[in-house]
Design a protein around this motif. Structure first.
Motif, PDB file in Angstrom:
ATOM      1  N   VAL B  13     -25.697 -20.770  44.346  1.00  0.00           N
ATOM      2  CA  VAL B  13     -26.502 -20.702  43.069  1.00  0.00           C
ATOM      3  C   VAL B  13     -26.599 -22.049  42.297  1.00  0.00           C
ATOM      4  N   VAL B  14     -25.397 -22.768  42.426  1.00  0.00           N
ATOM      5  CA  VAL B  14     -25.491 -24.101  41.790  1.00  0.00           C
ATOM      6  C   VAL B  14     -26.215 -25.328  42.621  1.00  0.00           C
ATOM      7  N   ALA B  15     -26.302 -25.169  43.818  1.00  0.00           N
ATOM      8  CA  ALA B  15     -26.945 -25.998  44.716  1.00  0.00           C
ATOM      9  C   ALA B  15     -28.468 -25.843  44.354  1.00  0.00           C
ATOM     10  N   VAL B  16     -29.006 -24.563  44.245  1.00  0.00           N
ATOM     11  CA  VAL B  16     -30.427 -24.189  44.271  1.00  0.00           C
ATOM     12  C   VAL B  16     -30.728 -24.559  42.601  1.00  0.00           C
ATOM     13  N   PHE B  17     -29.885 -24.153  41.786  1.00  0.00           N
ATOM     14  CA  PHE B  17     -30.220 -24.747  40.385  1.00  0.00           C
ATOM     15  C   PHE B  17     -30.474 -25.919  40.050  1.00  0.00           C
ATOM     16  N   GLY B  18     -29.402 -26.682  40.594  1.00  0.00           N
ATOM     17  CA  GLY B  18     -29.496 -28.199  40.604  1.00  0.00           C
ATOM     18  C   GLY B  18     -30.704 -28.808  41.109  1.00  0.00           C
ATOM     19  N   ALA B  19     -31.154 -28.069  42.191  1.00  0.00           N
ATOM     20  CA  ALA B  19     -32.315 -28.810  42.938  1.00  0.00           C
ATOM     21  C   ALA B  19     -33.414 -28.566  42.019  1.00  0.00           C
ATOM     22  N   ILE B  20     -33.336 -27.164  41.543  1.00  0.00           N
ATOM     23  CA  ILE B  20     -34.629 -26.886  40.620  1.00  0.00           C
ATOM     24  C   ILE B  20     -34.800 -27.779  39.269  1.00  0.00           C
ATOM     25  N   MET B  21     -33.659 -28.082  38.907  1.00  0.00           N
ATOM     26  CA  MET B  21     -33.540 -28.977  37.462  1.00  0.00           C
ATOM     27  C   MET B  21     -33.929 -30.202  37.929  1.00  0.00           C
ATOM     28  N   MET B  22     -33.425 -30.644  39.311  1.00  0.00           N
ATOM     29  CA  MET B  22     -33.826 -31.838  39.533  1.00  0.00           C
ATOM     30  C   MET B  22     -35.586 -32.221  39.666  1.00  0.00           C
ATOM     31  N   ILE B  23     -36.309 -31.124  40.101  1.00  0.00           N
ATOM     32  CA  ILE B  23     -37.783 -31.278  40.054  1.00  0.00           C
ATOM     33  C   ILE B  23     -38.559 -31.045  38.842  1.00  0.00           C
ATOM     34  N   SER B  24     -37.683 -30.314  37.993  1.00  0.00           N
ATOM     35  CA  SER B  24     -38.382 -29.995  36.640  1.00  0.00           C
ATOM     36  C   SER B  24     -38.059 -30.939  35.632  1.00  0.00           C
ATOM     37  N   LEU B  25     -36.999 -31.615  35.388  1.00  0.00           N
ATOM     38  CA  LEU B  25     -36.688 -32.369  34.295  1.00  0.00           C
ATOM     39  C   LEU B  25     -37.327 -33.585  34.094  1.00  0.00           C
ATOM     40  N   ARG B  26     -37.765 -34.010  33.024  1.00  0.00           N
ATOM     41  CA  ARG B  26     -38.631 -35.218  32.841  1.00  0.00           C
ATOM     42  C   ARG B  26     -38.088 -36.597  32.809  1.00  0.00           C
ATOM     43  N   ASN B  27     -36.563 -36.520  32.561  1.00  0.00           N
ATOM     44  CA  ASN B  27     -36.160 -37.741  32.421  1.00  0.00           C
ATOM     45  C   ASN B  27     -35.322 -38.136  33.621  1.00  0.00           C
ATOM     46  N   PRO B  28     -35.614 -39.354  34.386  1.00  0.00           N
ATOM     47  CA  PRO B  28     -35.321 -39.316  35.772  1.00  0.00           C
ATOM     48  C   PRO B  28     -33.664 -39.562  35.733  1.00  0.00           C
ATOM     49  N   VAL B  29     -33.120 -40.021  34.718  1.00  0.00           N
ATOM     50  CA  VAL B  29     -31.754 -39.969  34.907  1.00  0.00           C
ATOM     51  C   VAL B  29     -30.684 -38.743  34.919  1.00  0.00           C
ATOM     52  N   LEU B  30     -31.404 -37.816  34.137  1.00  0.00           N
ATOM     53  CA  LEU B  30     -30.997 -36.455  34.124  1.00  0.00           C
ATOM     54  C   LEU B  30     -31.196 -35.804  35.678  1.00  0.00           C
ATOM     55  N   SER B  31     -32.461 -36.310  36.066  1.00  0.00           N
ATOM     56  CA  SER B  31     -32.836 -35.804  37.329  1.00  0.00           C
ATOM     57  C   SER B  31     -31.859 -36.318  38.598  1.00  0.00           C
ATOM     58  N   VAL B  32     -31.431 -37.484  38.490  1.00  0.00           N
ATOM     59  CA  VAL B  32     -30.328 -37.814  39.560  1.00  0.00           C
ATOM     60  C   VAL B  32     -29.112 -36.974  39.360  1.00  0.00           C
ATOM     61  N   LEU B  33     -28.996 -36.973  38.149  1.00  0.00           N
ATOM     62  CA  LEU B  33     -27.706 -36.360  37.773  1.00  0.00           C
ATOM     63  C   LEU B  33     -27.698 -34.866  38.212  1.00  0.00           C
ATOM     64  N   SER B  34     -28.581 -34.238  38.058  1.00  0.00           N
ATOM     65  CA  SER B  34     -28.663 -32.737  38.610  1.00  0.00           C
ATOM     66  C   SER B  34     -28.572 -32.760  40.205  1.00  0.00           C
ATOM     67  N   LEU B  35     -29.415 -33.814  40.616  1.00  0.00           N
ATOM     68  CA  LEU B  35     -29.385 -33.802  42.091  1.00  0.00           C
ATOM     69  C   LEU B  35     -27.871 -34.091  42.700  1.00  0.00           C
ATOM     70  N   ILE B  36     -27.099 -34.777  41.801  1.00  0.00           N
ATOM     71  CA  ILE B  36     -25.581 -35.005  42.283  1.00  0.00           C
ATOM     72  C   ILE B  36     -24.891 -33.675  42.284  1.00  0.00           C
ATOM     73  N   VAL B  37     -25.330 -32.918  41.132  1.00  0.00           N
ATOM     74  CA  VAL B  37     -24.659 -31.301  41.251  1.00  0.00           C
ATOM     75  C   VAL B  37     -24.953 -30.763  42.111  1.00  0.00           C
ATOM     76  N   SER B  38     -26.075 -30.749  42.776  1.00  0.00           N
ATOM     77  CA  SER B  38     -26.761 -29.886  43.983  1.00  0.00           C
ATOM     78  C   SER B  38     -25.800 -30.237  45.100  1.00  0.00           C
ATOM     79  N   LEU B  39     -25.597 -31.598  45.002  1.00  0.00           N
ATOM     80  CA  LEU B  39     -25.035 -32.023  46.587  1.00  0.00           C
ATOM     81  C   LEU B  39     -23.716 -32.120  46.380  1.00  0.00           C
ATOM     82  N   VAL B  40     -22.955 -31.808  45.459  1.00  0.00           N
ATOM     83  CA  VAL B  40     -21.503 -31.333  45.253  1.00  0.00           C
ATOM     84  C   VAL B  40     -21.239 -29.989  45.899  1.00  0.00           C
ATOM     85  N   ALA B  41     -22.221 -29.285  45.054  1.00  0.00           N
ATOM     86  CA  ALA B  41     -22.194 -27.898  45.661  1.00  0.00           C
ATOM     87  C   ALA B  41     -22.541 -27.593  47.212  1.00  0.00           C
ATOM     88  N   GLN B  42     -23.469 -28.484  47.674  1.00  0.00           N
ATOM     89  CA  GLN B  42     -23.812 -28.238  49.094  1.00  0.00           C
ATOM     90  C   GLN B  42     -22.351 -28.877  49.729  1.00  0.00           C
TER      91      GLN B  42
END
Lengths: 100, 197
Positions: B13-42
């Motif tokens: 759930v965290v991996a998919v949620f982080g990926a969804i947040m990555m493509i939906s957030l406007r701020n690129p910095v927050l987008s990178v951080l949510s991709l990190i969350v997704s990768l740690v879950a992976q």
């Protein structure tokens, strides 16, 4: 331990989200990150199959894919910097010279 | 429900949620951080699948190197979630794009399902891994014996990537190109005029 299809479904979802990100995102950097996500989804599927078949060959493939991802990120970000220097934006709607 | 199942569900759930947040957030910095969350879950999923070495490599290479490079470029270009960047396309186009990627997911599910049911490979609960599965030793033995040639080819790939990155990101100070003065802050006009036609 879950069965193999659970992991494959997660990998497919991540790949689909990456595709959606490439399609809807207007920021070149986020498009690159979506491509990285798609590579990672493929890696997850490789590792899951490798575990299910009980061979380690998939891990070697994942290692090579990680190398390709690192090289792609380095070259891609250099391209982003060059594009930004030339055009002052990273919005992909502004890069449409090759678009028919 | 075992502990393994709980860990699998949470990290998936965290991996998919982080990926969804990555493509939906406007701020690129927050987008990178949510991709990190997704990768740690992976990486947690990798550990569950017995790939201990590769989960460490995933965290070190991705969260430690590649995404820091992304953050560095975002900071360097001083990108914010600007109003121009934040616009997505019109709702009908957005819906079409969503439909296309959903179609891709459905297709992949059908392909995987068909191959599962047609082959005679065991797809049930996975058997216990052999001793040393996914350890550094087994992966390294494979890389240096069976896959030695591709492994050596990656060195050429990395060399090409280094040279390409340096050549492309270099500040071009030669006089043979117009508008290449680094002091002029305005963007290159050759392409923008062509675009207006």
């Amino acid at each position: 331990m879950f069965a193999l299809p659970a992991y494959i479904i997660i990998a497919i979802f991540l790949f689909g989200i990456g595709t959606l990100g490439v399609l809807i995102s207007r920021n070149l950097i986020i498009v690159f990150m979506s491509i990285e996500l798609m590579l990672n989804a493929a890696n997850l599927a490789l590792i899951a199959f490798s575990r299910a078949l009980n061979v380690t060959d998939g891990h070697a493939f994942v290692f090579l894919v990680l190398t390709v991802a690192a090289a792609e990120a380095a070259v891609g970000l250099a391209m982003v910097i060059t594009l930004y220097r030339n055009r002052g934006t990273v919005n992909i709607d502004r890069f449409n010279i090759l678009k028919w | 429900m075992t502990v393994d199942a709980v860990i699998f569900i949470i990290s998936a759930v965290v991996a998919v949620f982080g990926a969804i947040m990555m493509i939906s957030l406007r701020n690129p910095v927050l987008s990178v951080l949510s991709l990190i969350v997704s990768l740690v879950a992976q990486a947690v999923l990798y550990i569950q699948l017995g790939a201990l070495f590769l989960s460490a490599v995933l965290i070190i290479v991705y969260s430690g190197a590649i995404l820091v490079l992304f953050l560095f470029v975002i900071m360097l270009l001083n990108l914010r979630g600007s109003e121009e960047m934040g616009q997505h396309s019109s709702p009908s186009r957005l819906f079409a794009k969503f439909l296309l990627s959903l179609l891709l997911v459905v297709e992949l599910v059908f392909v995987i399902k068909a191959s599962f049911f047609s082959s005679d490979a065991a797809v049930g609960i996975m058997a216990a891994p052999t001793n040393g599965f996914g350890s550094v030793e087994t992966v390294a033995t494979l890389l240096f014996t069976k896959y030695l040639y591709p492994f050596e080819l990656t060195s050429i790939l990395l060399l090409a990537a280094i040279v390409g990155a340096v050549v492309m990101a270099r500040q071009d100070n030669h006089a043979d190109r117009p508008n290449s003065d680094p002091k002029s802050a305005e963007p290159d006009n050759r392409f923008t005029e062509e675009m207006k036609k």
